[in-house]
Design an enzyme around this catalytic site. Sequence first.
Site, PDB file in Angstrom:
ATOM      1  N   ASP A  72       0.814  -1.219   0.000  1.00 54.56           N
ATOM      2  CA  ASP A  72       0.000   0.000   0.000  1.00 54.56           C
ATOM      3  C   ASP A  72       0.843   1.262   0.000  1.00 54.56           C
ATOM      4  O   ASP A  72       2.065   1.214   0.247  1.00 54.56           O
ATOM      5  CB  ASP A  72      -0.974  -0.009   1.202  1.00 54.56           C
ATOM      6  CG  ASP A  72      -0.307  -0.419   2.518  1.00 54.56           C
ATOM      7  OD1 ASP A  72       0.928  -0.386   2.600  1.00 54.56           O
ATOM      8  OD2 ASP A  72      -1.043  -0.781   3.458  1.00 54.56           O
TER       9      ASP A  72
ATOM     10  N   ASN B 146      -7.608  -2.483  14.131  1.00 53.79           N
ATOM     11  CA  ASN B 146      -9.012  -2.686  13.759  1.00 53.79           C
ATOM     12  C   ASN B 146      -9.184  -3.909  12.847  1.00 53.79           C
ATOM     13  O   ASN B 146     -10.243  -4.105  12.257  1.00 53.79           O
ATOM     14  CB  ASN B 146      -9.576  -1.433  13.074  1.00 53.79           C
ATOM     15  CG  ASN B 146      -8.891  -1.139  11.745  1.00 53.79           C
ATOM     16  OD1 ASN B 146      -7.952  -1.836  11.359  1.00 53.79           O
ATOM     17  ND2 ASN B 146      -9.368  -0.120  11.045  1.00 53.79           N
TER      18      ASN B 146
ATOM     19  N   HIS C 190      -7.399  -4.571  10.113  1.00 56.46           N
ATOM     20  CA  HIS C 190      -7.048  -4.413   8.697  1.00 56.46           C
ATOM     21  C   HIS C 190      -5.733  -5.105   8.366  1.00 56.46           C
ATOM     22  O   HIS C 190      -4.873  -5.280   9.228  1.00 56.46           O
ATOM     23  CB  HIS C 190      -7.047  -2.940   8.264  1.00 56.46           C
ATOM     24  CG  HIS C 190      -5.883  -2.101   8.703  1.00 56.46           C
ATOM     25  ND1 HIS C 190      -6.006  -0.755   8.963  1.00 56.46           N
ATOM     26  CD2 HIS C 190      -4.562  -2.382   8.909  1.00 56.46           C
ATOM     27  CE1 HIS C 190      -4.820  -0.258   9.285  1.00 56.46           C
ATOM     28  NE2 HIS C 190      -3.935  -1.224   9.274  1.00 56.46           N
TER      29      HIS C 190
ATOM     30  N   GLU D  71      -9.743  -1.727   5.219  1.00 57.84           N
ATOM     31  CA  GLU D  71     -10.438  -1.327   6.432  1.00 57.84           C
ATOM     32  C   GLU D  71     -11.766  -2.071   6.563  1.00 57.84           C
ATOM     33  O   GLU D  71     -12.422  -2.351   5.562  1.00 57.84           O
ATOM     34  CB  GLU D  71     -10.743   0.180   6.361  1.00 57.84           C
ATOM     35  CG  GLU D  71      -9.510   1.062   6.208  1.00 57.84           C
ATOM     36  CD  GLU D  71      -8.794   1.311   7.523  1.00 57.84           C
ATOM     37  OE1 GLU D  71      -8.521   0.340   8.253  1.00 57.84           O
ATOM     38  OE2 GLU D  71      -8.503   2.485   7.801  1.00 57.84           O
TER      39      GLU D  71
HETATM   40  C1  GLP Z   1      -0.606   0.000   8.702  1.00 53.79           C
HETATM   41  C2  GLP Z   1      -0.303  -0.627   7.334  1.00 53.79           C
HETATM   42  C3  GLP Z   1      -0.313  -2.096   7.456  1.00 53.79           C
HETATM   43  C4  GLP Z   1       0.431  -2.435   8.730  1.00 53.79           C
HETATM   44  C5  GLP Z   1      -0.482  -2.162   9.883  1.00 53.79           C
HETATM   45  C6  GLP Z   1       0.122  -2.423  11.252  1.00 53.79           C
HETATM   46  O1  GLP Z   1      -1.577   0.955   8.648  1.00 53.79           O
HETATM   47  N1  GLP Z   1      -1.115  -0.220   6.245  1.00 53.79           N
HETATM   48  O2  GLP Z   1       0.275  -2.667   6.324  1.00 53.79           O
HETATM   49  O3  GLP Z   1       0.767  -3.770   8.739  1.00 53.79           O
HETATM   50  O4  GLP Z   1      -1.013  -0.886   9.750  1.00 53.79           O
HETATM   51  O5  GLP Z   1       1.007  -1.412  11.611  1.00 53.79           O
HETATM   52  P1  GLP Z   1       1.959  -1.484  12.879  1.00 53.79           P
HETATM   53  O6  GLP Z   1       2.948  -2.548  12.608  1.00 53.79           O
HETATM   54  O7  GLP Z   1       2.581  -0.113  12.909  1.00 53.79           O
HETATM   55  O8  GLP Z   1       1.122  -1.769  14.055  1.00 53.79           O
END
Ligand code: GLP
Length: 249
Positions: free
Chosen positions: A76, A144, A146, A151
Amino acid sequence: MAKLAASSMKLEVFDSSEAVAERAAGILAEVLLDPKRAPMGLATGRTMVAVYQWLVPLLQQAGANALGHWRSFNLDEYVGLGPDDPRSFAAYMARYLGEPLAIPAARMQLPNGLAPNPHLEALRYRQQVQTHGLGLQLLGLGENGHVGFNEPPCEAFAPCRCVELSDATRQQNAAAFGGEAKAVPERAITLGLADILAAEEVLLVVTGANKSSVLRRVLQEPPQQLVPASWLQGHPNCLVLADRPAVCV
Ligand code: GLP
């Protein structure tokens, strides 16, 4: 290794987040050093910083020639941010992998956050990913539920597309934007659950007590739109690596 009753997902639990990162890096290194493997799907986020910090020395030991075949596709990118913006995922990838490993940016692909039409860019990116196919897809988990920026609510057949980010996600990712949730872009381009489920293998990496309630739902509840990562239960080859705080609710 525990095989979960509800699905074919496998779960490995480690005492610390560092041990999780080391194990994940070992798996990634083996795949990345195999020129016969399809391109890897890579992820960003705080969880992956430790994974990439373990991964870089493993790959450096193998020598520059061992990475000549590198091709990866990220999940992404924020709409409106390009590689020159340190808050972009393109800049994150350059910082943690591209620069230390001297991988040309053209071999480390992400959606173009600066494309004039992000909807068309999502279609283009999906086409590019499908042309090559994904071998192992690395994933983190949002609080959440995702994966990528899929989302909730999200269907298993969701394709690569431009999405609106939820308030919760903008809050969760605010640290990279001076702590200001409002400064986090409102939209992103993300591979969809359909693209993720099409990968040959999935590696979901989850650390920290703040992920424990959602991880329980991902692993134990029936797959559902409200927990997008729960669709991974339908993948035939999905391994979950977690630390103890992430599995103790
Ligand atoms: C982000 C990204 C995801 C990531 C997730 C967890 O928003 N789009 O690809 O894996 O949230 O993030 P974190 O590792 O900072 O908790």
